[in-house]
Design a protein around this motif. Sequence first.
Motif, short mmCIF file in Angstrom:
data_model
loop_
_atom_site.label_atom_id
_atom_site.label_comp_id
_atom_site.label_asym_id
_atom_site.label_seq_id
_atom_site.Cartn_x
_atom_site.Cartn_y
_atom_site.Cartn_z
N VAL A 5 0.51 -1.00 -0.07
CA VAL A 5 -0.08 -0.33 -0.06
C VAL A 5 0.94 0.98 -0.16
CG1 VAL A 5 -1.68 1.40 1.09
CG2 VAL A 5 -2.19 -0.97 1.24
N SER A 6 1.29 1.86 -0.88
CA SER A 6 1.49 2.76 -1.34
C SER A 6 1.40 4.66 -1.55
CB SER A 6 2.99 2.85 -2.49
OG SER A 6 2.05 2.54 -3.91
N LYS A 7 -0.73 3.84 -2.00
CA LYS A 7 -0.94 5.48 -2.12
C LYS A 7 -1.59 6.57 -0.71
CE LYS A 7 -3.05 4.52 -6.68
NZ LYS A 7 -3.86 4.49 -8.10
N PRO A 8 -1.17 7.46 -0.65
CA PRO A 8 -1.41 7.87 1.11
C PRO A 8 -2.71 8.63 0.97
CG PRO A 8 0.12 9.73 -0.68
CD PRO A 8 -0.51 7.83 -1.23
N GLN A 9 -3.79 8.39 -0.08
CA GLN A 9 -4.89 8.23 0.20
C GLN A 9 -5.77 6.97 0.57
OE1 GLN A 9 -3.88 8.68 -2.89
NE2 GLN A 9 -4.73 8.46 -4.87
N LEU A 10 -5.01 6.04 0.86
CA LEU A 10 -5.87 4.69 1.28
C LEU A 10 -5.37 4.68 2.73
CD1 LEU A 10 -4.97 2.35 -1.30
CD2 LEU A 10 -7.13 3.37 -0.97
N ASN A 11 -4.54 5.91 3.11
CA ASN A 11 -3.51 5.07 4.85
C ASN A 11 -5.17 5.78 5.72
OD1 ASN A 11 -2.07 5.54 6.67
ND2 ASN A 11 -2.55 7.35 7.46
N ASP A 46 -3.17 -7.77 -9.96
CA ASP A 46 -2.39 -6.42 -11.18
C ASP A 46 -3.22 -5.41 -11.31
OD1 ASP A 46 -0.33 -7.50 -12.04
OD2 ASP A 46 -1.33 -8.09 -14.15
N ARG A 47 -4.34 -4.85 -11.42
CA ARG A 47 -5.59 -4.89 -10.92
C ARG A 47 -5.91 -3.09 -9.61
NH1 ARG A 47 -8.63 -7.26 -15.12
NH2 ARG A 47 -10.07 -7.64 -12.77
N VAL A 48 -5.80 -4.60 -8.84
CA VAL A 48 -5.58 -4.12 -7.50
C VAL A 48 -4.31 -3.62 -6.39
CG1 VAL A 48 -5.52 -5.02 -4.79
CG2 VAL A 48 -7.08 -6.60 -7.08
N ALA A 49 -2.56 -4.07 -7.66
CA ALA A 49 -2.04 -3.88 -7.04
C ALA A 49 -1.94 -1.95 -7.71
CB ALA A 49 -0.76 -3.74 -8.18
N GLY A 52 -1.15 1.05 -4.95
CA GLY A 52 0.45 1.58 -5.74
C GLY A 52 1.03 0.94 -6.09
N ASN A 53 0.76 0.18 -4.62
CA ASN A 53 2.10 -1.00 -5.33
C ASN A 53 3.53 -0.40 -5.37
OD1 ASN A 53 3.50 -3.68 -4.96
ND2 ASN A 53 3.07 -4.37 -6.30
N SER A 54 4.38 0.55 -5.07
CA SER A 54 5.55 1.52 -5.50
C SER A 54 6.33 1.70 -4.55
CB SER A 54 5.40 3.32 -6.55
OG SER A 54 6.41 3.58 -6.27
#
Length: 553
Positions: A300-306, A357-360, A364-366
């Motif tokens: 999880v790398s997208k801040p909006q999901l935090n 892949d779509r969930v990634a 984010g997955n970055s």
Amino acid sequence: MNWFESLFFEQSPLQAVCVISVIIACGLGLGKLRFFGISLGVAFVFFTGIMAGHLGLAIDPGMLKYAEDFGLMLFVYELGLKVGPGFFSSFRSGGVKLNMLGLGLVLAGTATAIAISVLLHIPMTDMVGIISGATTNTPSLGAAQQALAQMGLPGDGAALSCAVTYPLGVVGVILAFVIIKKFVARPADYESHSQADADHTYVAEFCVTNPGINGLSLRQVSQLIDTRFVVSRIWHDSNVCIPGPDDRLESGDRVLVITNEEDLPRLALLFGEKSKRDWNRPNIDWDTVDKNLISRTISVSKPQLNGRRLGSLRLRNNFAVNISRVTRSGVRLLATPNLVLQLGDKLTIVGESKAIDRVANLVGNSDTDLKDPNLAAIFIGLVLSLIVGSIPIVIPGISVPVKLGLAGGPIVVGILIGRFGPQFHLVTYTTRSANLMLRGIGLSLFLACLGLESGAKFLDTIMRADGLLWIAVGFFITLVPSLIMTILSMRVWKLDFATSAGMVSGAMANPMSLTYANDITRGDDASVAYATTYPLSMFARVVIAQLLVICFA
């Protein structure tokens, strides 16, 4: 050459930076040298500071105090932030034992100090400083000095005795670990006994033989028992599928369940016979379990999901995948719908390759995004640390309010923000390298300034007869209880060496011995044990220091 002399000897902000930097650089360099196979690492910065102070180097007192306090706050706050996500779960599994052992060490050291004070006729006004130096606990010294001031007693003896006993207080705990490592520890003591506690998930396969759940949906089955579990796969005959809450179970189905190991007997009563196949081996190739489904781990790398709950993403409905577990700071968690996600969480996903892949893309997955430092959480935490550390805590029977101070406030706030910050959408994730660098900078600043502050009076004090006595008594109070408690923790309470060393370092409020323990052990067991034990032990020492002044001075 006047400009060069002014750079190091005329007190100014620039001179303070130069002196502190030279002390840290020399200390870190000398700390890599090995004496009899032992290297002190960052702890050598403290002795370099003492030498610099003895040679006459000095900086503006205001700058010195600022750098010392800021370094201490930064170190303990980052330590709390690092262990915060797994702190409460580790406390539930073994924290009570660690805190009781830590308090036992605190009480043993206090009893030893009182006995020595009576036998050798050392005034308690000096002994409280010896205890503070021997346990490298400057907050307890501050509390003792406040109590002495309120009682109209001089506090100079406490400050001097703390200064001369502090160096061997640092070395004493490290020496205890060296002795244990050389003569007591066995290879098995370096194997983490807490891994089972850190890994809170267990994978098991059941065959549905209970007629009571035949034809019921997973949603209905989960309501029959007050136990958390996740079904990641269902085999209907030879066909495997990713189950949803409305999928129904039939007699003879095989289900793959992720749960806590202690809940296995209850789930066996619910589903039926448990398979003997071991699904928890580290070398299982999950992609070969079935042909159509694969298992991958994404970040999880997208801040909006935090701070978002896992169930709110509706991954099963939208992508036909199942989250079997979540890994956070090395701790495996059950992927329940109410689990609050944090930046940096690693999701283990079961599904088809394209769906994963779509969930990634969604989460984010970055790794690149995760490398960006989150400075706001650090400075917000430092402000909150000052506020919490300054709150007076009134204890009945004690005239002086107790405060957590600059050492206690930051680690408490760091733990709380690390654990609960994402629920308030505060990004607390920091890469391991960034966390280690900030902790190293903070600890180096603190040790350099503390050594520089003590160096001017250090040699004069130890040349006095009572100074030598203070050093001997302080070293005894440091070494003997630390040695005994570490051995007892390993042999009687069956803790591994890393956890025992972290517990003793936390109870002794000794970050340098923690650094040494981390250098000679693997993983974060020592740091987690330190952070688990430190707050309560530190608070106890602050209270005890004031009680000793009130009762015996």
